[in-house]
Design a protein around this motif. Structure first.
Motif, PDB file in Angstrom:
ATOM      1  N   GLY A   1      -0.378   6.541   4.678  1.00  8.38           N
ATOM      2  CA  GLY A   1      -1.008   7.679   5.526  1.00  8.38           C
ATOM      3  C   GLY A   1      -0.824   8.998   4.893  1.00  8.38           C
ATOM      4  N   ASN A   2       0.328   9.594   4.261  1.00  2.00           N
ATOM      5  CA  ASN A   2       0.727  11.102   4.085  1.00  2.00           C
ATOM      6  C   ASN A   2      -0.467  11.300   2.855  1.00  2.00           C
ATOM      7  OD1 ASN A   2       2.612  11.585   5.831  1.00  2.00           O
ATOM      8  ND2 ASN A   2       4.157  11.334   4.311  1.00  2.00           N
ATOM      9  N   GLN A   3      -0.573  10.431   1.928  1.00  2.00           N
ATOM     10  CA  GLN A   3      -1.333  10.912   0.740  1.00  2.00           C
ATOM     11  C   GLN A   3      -2.818  11.076   1.190  1.00  2.00           C
ATOM     12  OE1 GLN A   3      -2.534   8.638  -2.376  1.00  2.00           O
ATOM     13  NE2 GLN A   3      -3.459  10.552  -3.181  1.00  2.00           N
TER      14      GLN A   3
ATOM     15  N   GLU B   1      -3.186  14.286   3.578  1.00  2.00           N
ATOM     16  CA  GLU B   1      -2.846  15.418   2.974  1.00  2.00           C
ATOM     17  C   GLU B   1      -4.444  15.831   2.083  1.00  2.00           C
ATOM     18  OE1 GLU B   1      -0.393  15.011  -0.565  1.00  2.00           O
ATOM     19  OE2 GLU B   1      -0.087  17.345  -0.293  1.00  2.00           O
ATOM     20  N   THR B   2      -4.645  14.395   1.555  1.00  2.00           N
ATOM     21  CA  THR B   2      -6.315  14.798   0.709  1.00  2.00           C
ATOM     22  C   THR B   2      -7.502  15.278   1.820  1.00  2.00           C
ATOM     23  OG1 THR B   2      -5.442  13.161  -0.751  1.00  2.00           O
ATOM     24  CG2 THR B   2      -7.747  13.528  -0.606  1.00  2.00           C
ATOM     25  N   MET B   3      -7.465  14.696   2.793  1.00  2.00           N
ATOM     26  CA  MET B   3      -8.433  14.859   3.961  1.00  2.00           C
ATOM     27  C   MET B   3      -8.517  16.368   4.248  1.00  2.00           C
ATOM     28  SD  MET B   3     -10.578  12.210   3.964  1.00  2.00           S
ATOM     29  CE  MET B   3     -10.017  11.743   2.339  1.00  2.00           C
ATOM     30  N   ALA B   4      -7.079  16.766   4.550  1.00  2.00           N
ATOM     31  CA  ALA B   4      -6.769  17.915   5.121  1.00  2.00           C
ATOM     32  C   ALA B   4      -7.252  19.147   4.015  1.00  2.00           C
ATOM     33  CB  ALA B   4      -5.196  18.411   5.340  1.00  2.00           C
ATOM     34  N   ASN B   5      -7.346  18.887   2.731  1.00  2.00           N
ATOM     35  CA  ASN B   5      -7.749  19.810   1.661  1.00  2.00           C
ATOM     36  C   ASN B   5      -8.814  19.562   1.258  1.00  2.00           C
ATOM     37  OD1 ASN B   5      -5.145  21.592   1.227  1.00  2.00           O
ATOM     38  ND2 ASN B   5      -4.208  19.533   1.301  1.00  2.00           N
ATOM     39  N   ASN B   6      -9.675  18.574   1.312  1.00  2.00           N
ATOM     40  CA  ASN B   6     -11.014  18.450   0.502  1.00  2.00           C
ATOM     41  C   ASN B   6     -11.779  19.375   0.857  1.00  2.00           C
ATOM     42  OD1 ASN B   6     -10.633  16.243  -1.199  1.00  2.00           O
ATOM     43  ND2 ASN B   6     -11.470  14.876   0.179  1.00  2.00           N
ATOM     44  N   GLY B   7     -12.083  20.000   2.186  1.00  2.00           N
ATOM     45  CA  GLY B   7     -13.058  20.829   2.471  1.00  2.00           C
ATOM     46  C   GLY B   7     -12.920  22.140   1.846  1.00  2.00           C
TER      47      GLY B   7
ATOM     48  N   PRO C   1       1.005  -1.237   0.062  1.00  2.00           N
ATOM     49  CA  PRO C   1       0.069   0.243   0.071  1.00  2.00           C
ATOM     50  C   PRO C   1       1.057   1.284  -0.115  1.00  2.00           C
ATOM     51  CG  PRO C   1      -0.561  -1.286   1.678  1.00  2.00           C
ATOM     52  CD  PRO C   1       0.827  -1.949   1.141  1.00  2.00           C
ATOM     53  N   ALA C   2       0.566   2.438  -0.813  1.00  2.00           N
ATOM     54  CA  ALA C   2       1.349   3.514  -1.137  1.00  2.00           C
ATOM     55  C   ALA C   2       0.804   4.625  -1.125  1.00  2.00           C
ATOM     56  CB  ALA C   2       2.593   3.086  -2.294  1.00  2.00           C
ATOM     57  N   GLY C   3      -0.460   4.731  -0.682  1.00  2.00           N
ATOM     58  CA  GLY C   3      -1.395   5.986  -0.716  1.00  2.00           C
ATOM     59  C   GLY C   3      -2.878   5.557  -0.898  1.00  2.00           C
ATOM     60  N   ASN C   4      -3.590   6.711  -0.523  1.00  2.00           N
ATOM     61  CA  ASN C   4      -5.313   6.356  -0.341  1.00  2.00           C
ATOM     62  C   ASN C   4      -5.810   7.643  -0.574  1.00  2.00           C
ATOM     63  OD1 ASN C   4      -7.852   5.787   0.658  1.00  2.00           O
ATOM     64  ND2 ASN C   4      -6.953   3.572   0.955  1.00  2.00           N
ATOM     65  N   THR C   5      -6.911   7.595  -1.432  1.00  2.00           N
ATOM     66  CA  THR C   5      -7.494   8.841  -1.737  1.00  2.00           C
ATOM     67  C   THR C   5      -8.821   9.311  -0.921  1.00  2.00           C
ATOM     68  OG1 THR C   5      -9.040   7.852  -3.309  1.00  2.00           O
ATOM     69  CG2 THR C   5      -7.020   8.669  -4.228  1.00  2.00           C
TER      70      THR C   5
END
Ligand code: CA
Length: 361
Positions: free
Chosen positions: A272-274, A277-283, A147-151
Motif C-alpha cells: 500500500g505504502n508504495q 506514495e506514488t499517487m501522492a506525488n505523481n501530479g 505483493p510488496a509494492g505497486n506503481t
C-alpha cells in the motif's frame, strides 16, 4: 558493544524500545538476506524496497535480521531470481515479469497489457484466487511470493517523436519489458528489457529511441527528458504493476507461523505504502516535468490503442498455448478482470468521471 551490553542488561523500558531494532537483536535471530533488482537509494522503487527490508526487522523486534543488497551489490539485478531459487539468498524484491523467460505466467503477477489496476489486481490476488495461482507458478522454482509494492498505472513512455498510429512503432528501439514489450514487438518495434539503472545511458547514447519506466514521480529522477521530449500518459502495458517480495520456499516453510505473519504484514504494508506514495506525488512531478523541463504530454489516440489491443490478443494466445498452467492463469485473469472491472466501472468509474467532469479535474 558497550551499548549492546547495556541494553541486554536493561529492563524492557523506554530506552530499549526507542532504539532501532538491529541493536536489540535476539540471540537466536534469523538472517534474511534480501537481494533487489533496484540500485541503492533508487528514488521510488529502491527506497521502497529498503524500507520493506528495514520494516521486517523492526516488526519482528529483531528476531528476523534482514540484510539488504541493492542490484549489483551481491548479484546483478536480473540474477536475483536464480539467487533465491538456489537458496543462496532468502528473498528478492523485484518485478516478476522480468522472468517471463522462466515461465510466461509470471508476468500476470506484475502486470500484463490491458490487465488489472492496483485495486483490481489486489482484489484478485487476495480474494479472487490469484494468490493460489501465483503459488502454483512460483512453486515450480521453489519460490513463494507476496505483493510488496505497486506503481499504479504506468506512463505510456518517453519518445523523441509523436506516436499517432500503430505504424509509428515500426523500427523503434524501445526499452519495455514483459508482455508489453511483446505487444510492441508485434507492431514492429525492437524491444529490450534493460534494468532501471541502465536505461538513461542507453537513451542518451541513442542505443534505444524510447523507453517506458513508471510514472511522473519515478521518471522525474531518471532525467529521461534530457533525451526524449514526448511523454505519454497511461499506457496499456502496466496498468497496476506489482512488485514482489519473493522468498525461497524451503526457507519460508522453515519459519514459524508468527515469523511468516510478520513478513506478510510488512509486505502488505509496503504494498500500500508504495502505491500511495506514488499517487501522492505523481501530479506534482508531472507539473515539474512540464514546467521545469518543457516536457510535452500526449495521450495515445484510439487508433494506437486499437492496434496495441490487436497485438495483445495475439500475445495472450501464445501464452495460453505455452502450457496448461499458463492457460489457466491467463483465463483466470481475463475473466476476473472483466468481472471486477465491470463493477468498478459502474460505481467508482461513473463517479470519478462525473466528479472530474464537473470539477475540471
Ligand atoms: Ca514499467
Amino acid at each position: 558493544m558497550e551499548r549492546r551490553k547495556f541494553l541486554k542488561g536493561a529492563a524492557l523500558g523506554t530506552a530499549a524500545t526507542a532504539l532501532a531494532a538491529p541493536a536489540i537483536a535476539a540471540t537466536n535471530a534469523k538472517t534474511m538476506t534480501i537481494v533487489s533488482t533496484w540500485p541503492r537509494d533508487f528514488p521510488g522503487l529502491g527506497i521502497s524496497a529498503q524500507r520493506l527490508a528495514a520494516r521486517i526487522t523492526e516488526l519482528s523486534e529483531g528476531a528476523i535480521q534482514t540484510e539488504y543488497f541493492a542490484s549489483g551489490e551481491r548479484v546483478r539485478a536480473l540474477d536475483v531470481f536464480d539467487e533465491v531459487a538456489s537458496g543462496n539468498s532468502q528473498a528478492y524484491i523485484g518485478a516478476d515479469y522480468y522472468w517471463t523467460g522462466k515461465h510466461p505466467a509470471l508476468a500476470y503477477f506484475t502486470a500484463v497489457p490491458f490487465g488489472m489496476t492496483f485495486t483490481e489486481l489486489n482484489s484478485w490476488i487476495r480474494y479472487g484466487g490469484g494468490m493460489e495461482l501465483w503459488d502454483k507458478v512460483q512453486d515450480q522454482f521453489g519460490l513463494k511470493g507476496l505483493p510488496a509494492g505497486n506503481t499504479g498505472t504506468q506512463a505510456g513512455g518517453w519518445f523523441n517523436k509523436e506516436i499517432n498510429s500503430g505504424d509509428d512503432f515500426k523500427g523503434l528501439k524501445m526499452r519495455i519489458p514483459g508482455l508489453g514489450g511483446q505487444v510492441l514487438s508485434k507492431l514492429g518495434a525492437s524491444t529490450v528489457s534493460l534494468p532501471g539503472g541502465q536505461i538513461y545511458e542507453n537513451l542518451v547514447s541513442g542505443t534505444i529511441d524510447a523507453t517506458e519506466w513508471v510514472g511522473p514521480y519515478n521518471d522525474y529522477f531518471m532525467k529521461f527528458y534530457e533525451a526524449a521530449k514526448y511523454y505519454y500518459t497511461g499506457g496499456m502495458h502496466e496498468p497496476g504493476a506489482q512488485l514482489s517480495l519473493t522468498m525461497n520456499k524451503s526457507w519460508w516453510s522453515s519459519l514459524t507461523e508468527t515469523e511468516r505473519s510478520i513478513i506478510t504484514a510488512a509486505a502488505l504494508e509496503e504494498n500500500g505504502n508504495q502505491y500511495f506514495e506514488t499517487m501522492a506525488n505523481n501530479g506534482a512531478y508531472l507539473k515539474k516535468l512540464q514546467e521545469e523541463h518543457g516536457v510535452e504530454v500526449r495521450n495515445f489516440n484510439d487508433d494506437v490503442w486499437d492496434a496495441m489491443a490487436d497485438a495483445a490478443a495475439e500475445v495472450f494466445d501464445e501464452i495460453a498455448s505455452y502450457d496448461a498452467l499458463a492457460a489457466e492463469v491467463n483465463d483466470a485473469v481475463q475473466a476476473k478482470m472483466r468481472e471486477i472491472g465491470h463493477s468498478m466501472a459502474l460505481f467508482e468509474g461513473v463517479f470519478t468521471n462525473q466528479r472530474n467532469r464537473i470539477y475540471g479535474i
